[in-house]
Every structure is written in C-alpha cells, then in structure tokens.
Motif scaffolding. Structure first.
Motif, PDB file in Angstrom:
ATOM      1  N   GLU A  67       0.833  -1.209   0.000  1.00 30.02           N
ATOM      2  CA  GLU A  67       0.000   0.000   0.000  1.00 30.02           C
ATOM      3  C   GLU A  67       0.862   1.251   0.000  1.00 30.02           C
TER       4      GLU A  67
ATOM      5  N   GLN B 114       3.823   1.505  -1.283  1.00 33.16           N
ATOM      6  CA  GLN B 114       4.398   1.631  -2.619  1.00 33.16           C
ATOM      7  C   GLN B 114       3.405   2.253  -3.599  1.00 33.16           C
ATOM      8  N   LEU B 115       2.134   1.892  -3.468  1.00 32.96           N
ATOM      9  CA  LEU B 115       1.106   2.490  -4.325  1.00 32.96           C
ATOM     10  C   LEU B 115       0.957   3.978  -4.037  1.00 32.96           C
TER      11      LEU B 115
ATOM     12  N   ARG C   1       1.679   7.371  -6.495  1.00 29.31           N
ATOM     13  CA  ARG C   1       0.736   8.489  -6.677  1.00 29.31           C
ATOM     14  C   ARG C   1       1.392   9.817  -6.311  1.00 29.31           C
TER      15      ARG C   1
END
Length: 184
Positions: free
Chosen positions: A68, A70-71, A75
């Motif tokens: 999460e 890394q996501l 962004r």
C-alpha cells in the motif's frame, strides 16, 4: 542505551539516526516509513542498528514499506512531477530568474518542498502559494544554494568530515560533490 539505524531520507539524501518503534532490526537496503522533524517520509536503511549511548534520534522508523505504501509513493511521485511542471511553467510565465532544482512531496501527502538554486525573489512566495492551493498542500522553501554554500555540516566534503560521520560525504548526497569542490 538506544539502538539506531542509519537511514537516508529526502530529495537531498540526508542521513539520520532513526530508532525503530517496534525494536525491529531492518537490514541494509530496506525501504521504510519514518517520522522525521519534517513529517512522514520514506527512507532507505543504510546500516543495521548500532547501540549509541549519548546520541538523540533524528526520528523513528514506523515500519517497513508495504504494498500500500508503494502504491501511495507512486501516486505522490506523479503529483510531484506535475507540481514540478506547474512550478516551472509559472516561473517561465512570470519571467522569474530562478532555477527550480526539484520538488519533493512528503509521504504525509500534505507537504510539497520546492528546491531552488540561487536568489529567491519575493514573487516566488506567491508562485509556491498558488501551487500549494492547487495541490492542497503546505509548502516549504528549501534554498539549495544555502546548502551548497554551507554544506551539510562542519567540513562537509572533506576527508576529515567523512571520518567524523559526515552523512552526505560518506553516502554521496546531492551536495557532496559541490561541497568537496568548495573545500579543496
């Protein structure tokens, strides 16, 4: 006695001593989420923890990076690129003689840090304020030229500093070469 990891954080690759809140031992190269004086940031562990008796921590390691995280990083990086482009466009529109070096979006998702080289005219504050509103973030100025002039600390860029634990000189941060050139 406290155990500290050496962790590299920020666009200028600052190195600090961070204590793990869960007392975990993170191996070299582990990407971590830290709380520094600037807020939540991502970092990379440079060395396993060492025991030090009289040194204060520069922050805390909250956890190893998750999927999460890394996501969210992806962004934030996209937003960082957009903020850089928007700032450069606005500087060009106003004809401000300022060199934009980089934009850093801290992991808290709230803070944009703009790095400029050279003199910063008063109009620059309005440009970054506009961008802060646009990105709904709090803006911080970082005068890259000041870092180049002062270095990361006493004797930055010299062999003496590397022997005393000068973080930027021993890890090759963004100003190490300039500092070593300045101190020759």
């Amino acid at each position: 006695m406290a155990r500290f990891h050496l962790v590299r954080v920020g666009a200028l690759s600052q190195v600090g001593r961070f204590a793990a809140v869960d007392a975990a031992r993170y191996p070299r190269g582990t990407r971590v989420v830290v709380r520094s004086e600037r807020g939540l940031e991502l970092g990379e562990v440079l060395a396993p923890p060492v025991v030090e008796s009289q040194t204060a921590a520069d922050g805390q390691i909250l956890r190893g990076m998750t999927v999460e995280d890394q996501l969210l990083e992806a962004r934030l990086n996209k937003n960082r690129q957009a903020a850089y482009a928007a700032c450069q466009h606005r500087l060009d529109e106003l004809g401000l003689p300022v060199a934009l070096m980089d934009v850093e979006h801290l992991f808290d998702g709230q803070t944009l840090v703009f790095y400029f080289l050279g003199e910063q005219p008063p109009e620059l504050q309005s440009v970054t304020s506009e961008l802060a509103e646009l990105y709904d973030a709090q803006v911080q100025f970082r005068a890259f030229a000041d870092t180049l002039a002062r270095g990361c600390g006493p004797d930055c860029g010299t062999e003496a500093a590397a022997g005393q634990g000068c973080a930027s000189c021993s890890t090759g941060c963004a100003v190490a070469d300039a500092c070593s050139t300045r101190n020759r």
